[in-house]
Design a protein around this motif. Structure first.
Motif, short mmCIF file in Angstrom:
data_model
loop_
_atom_site.label_atom_id
_atom_site.label_comp_id
_atom_site.label_asym_id
_atom_site.label_seq_id
_atom_site.Cartn_x
_atom_site.Cartn_y
_atom_site.Cartn_z
N LEU A 99 8.39 29.11 -17.04
CA LEU A 99 9.34 29.02 -17.67
C LEU A 99 9.85 29.92 -17.76
N CYS A 100 10.31 30.85 -16.37
CA CYS A 100 11.01 31.49 -15.37
C CYS A 100 12.07 30.52 -15.15
N LEU A 101 11.53 29.06 -14.17
CA LEU A 101 11.91 28.56 -12.93
C LEU A 101 13.28 27.79 -13.56
N PRO A 102 13.63 27.35 -14.69
CA PRO A 102 14.36 27.25 -15.29
C PRO A 102 16.00 28.32 -16.16
N LEU A 103 15.92 29.40 -16.07
CA LEU A 103 15.51 30.25 -16.59
C LEU A 103 16.64 30.62 -15.11
N THR A 104 15.79 30.78 -14.45
CA THR A 104 16.73 31.40 -12.96
C THR A 104 17.49 30.07 -12.36
N ALA A 105 17.11 28.73 -12.44
CA ALA A 105 17.78 27.94 -12.03
C ALA A 105 19.21 27.74 -12.38
N ALA A 106 19.17 28.38 -13.67
CA ALA A 106 20.87 28.20 -14.78
C ALA A 106 21.38 29.51 -13.96
N PHE A 107 21.06 30.83 -13.76
CA PHE A 107 21.72 31.18 -13.22
C PHE A 107 22.28 31.32 -12.00
N ALA A 109 22.84 28.07 -10.40
CA ALA A 109 23.66 27.28 -11.06
C ALA A 109 25.19 27.65 -11.92
N ASN A 110 24.91 29.13 -12.29
CA ASN A 110 26.62 29.02 -13.11
C ASN A 110 27.24 30.49 -11.71
N ASN A 111 26.14 31.10 -11.14
CA ASN A 111 26.56 32.01 -9.78
C ASN A 111 27.28 30.84 -8.77
N SER A 112 26.23 29.86 -8.09
CA SER A 112 27.17 28.57 -7.30
C SER A 112 28.41 28.50 -7.91
N LYS A 119 35.51 32.56 -5.87
CA LYS A 119 35.33 33.84 -6.88
C LYS A 119 34.59 34.85 -6.10
N THR A 120 34.94 35.72 -5.60
CA THR A 120 34.33 36.51 -4.83
C THR A 120 33.52 37.98 -5.54
N GLU A 121 33.93 38.05 -6.68
CA GLU A 121 33.84 39.07 -7.71
C GLU A 121 33.71 38.71 -9.08
N PHE A 135 24.50 51.54 -13.29
CA PHE A 135 24.76 51.39 -11.49
C PHE A 135 25.57 50.46 -10.80
N GLY A 136 27.03 50.08 -11.20
CA GLY A 136 27.55 49.87 -10.90
C GLY A 136 27.41 47.49 -11.20
N THR A 137 28.51 47.25 -10.85
CA THR A 137 28.05 45.63 -11.08
C THR A 137 27.88 44.39 -9.37
N LEU A 138 27.60 43.75 -9.50
CA LEU A 138 27.72 42.79 -8.37
C LEU A 138 28.72 42.12 -8.58
N THR A 139 28.25 41.04 -6.93
CA THR A 139 28.91 40.37 -7.04
C THR A 139 28.26 39.04 -7.00
N PRO A 140 29.05 37.80 -6.72
CA PRO A 140 28.61 36.61 -7.53
C PRO A 140 27.88 36.01 -6.09
N LEU A 141 27.67 36.74 -5.05
CA LEU A 141 26.45 36.12 -4.00
C LEU A 141 25.54 37.22 -4.06
N GLN A 142 25.51 38.69 -4.05
CA GLN A 142 24.33 38.56 -4.56
C GLN A 142 23.90 38.56 -5.88
N SER A 143 24.39 38.56 -7.01
CA SER A 143 23.62 38.30 -7.83
C SER A 143 22.33 36.71 -7.72
N LEU A 144 23.26 35.57 -6.76
CA LEU A 144 22.60 33.94 -6.24
C LEU A 144 21.43 34.96 -5.32
N TYR A 145 22.12 35.40 -4.51
CA TYR A 145 20.40 36.67 -3.86
C TYR A 145 19.48 36.91 -4.74
#
Length: 182
Positions: A99-107, A109-112, A119-121, A135-145
């Protein structure tokens, strides 16, 4: 000696599955709770992403209302928390990981999509809600990782967990067996 090797393999599979469950569970618990505490915040890039992938005929005012006012503020955070609780409690880890797979796949896709737009931020990420203020925000690339890591960990649970797909943990079975013995 072969029996000891089989026991070792089983122990390794249990340990790998446990570590993957804990990592995904804690990440989803932090993300979901942060979104609940920061209720109503929704990343603007997510609506832009949805607007770019959904045909205009499907993105009616009612659908936009559901996505913006119900799905993201209510359903996503509680889904993350529910998945986290099940993984941390070791209740049906293979099903929950699936069930986590579609959720993380959507995340992912959004970040990609956001990265493909140059967009770098994030204008406002809200991936971890209120916790980002601490704790600070993430960049799209960090979120994708992170999303890729969560996806791989979920696949690891599905493929490595030693028990059957529908098996319940032993503590769960014992708890309900005691109730039926009385």
């Amino acid at each position: 000696m072969p029996e000891a090797t089989g026991e070792n393999r089983h122990r390794v599979r249990v340990t790998v599955s446990l570590i993957a469950s804990i990592l995904i569970g804690l990440t989803l618990l932090i993300a979901g709770s942060g979104k609940i505490f920061a209720f109503g915040e929704m990343p603007g890039q997510t609506m832009q992403f949805i607007g770019s992938i959904l045909p205009d005929a499907w993105l009616t005012p009612g659908v936009a209302y559901f996505i913006g006012d119900i799905f993201f503020p209510y359903i996503i955070p509680w889904a993350e928390i529910s998945l986290a609780i099940f993984l941390l409690a070791r209740l049906w880890p293979r099903i929950i990981a699936a069930l986590c797979l579609p959720l993380t796949a959507a995340f992912m896709a959004n970040n990609s999509w956001l990265i493909s737009q140059g967009k770098t931020e994030f204008s406002s990420c809200e991936c971890f809600g209120i916790w980002e203020k601490l704790f600070g925000t993430l960049t799209p690339l960090q979120s994708l990782y992170i999303d890729i890591g969560l996806f791989v960990l979920a696949l690891t649970i599905i493929l490595v967990h030693p028990n059957g797909f529908l098996s319940a943990p032993s503590w769960w079975v014992k708890k309900f067996k005691k109730r039926t013995d009385h």
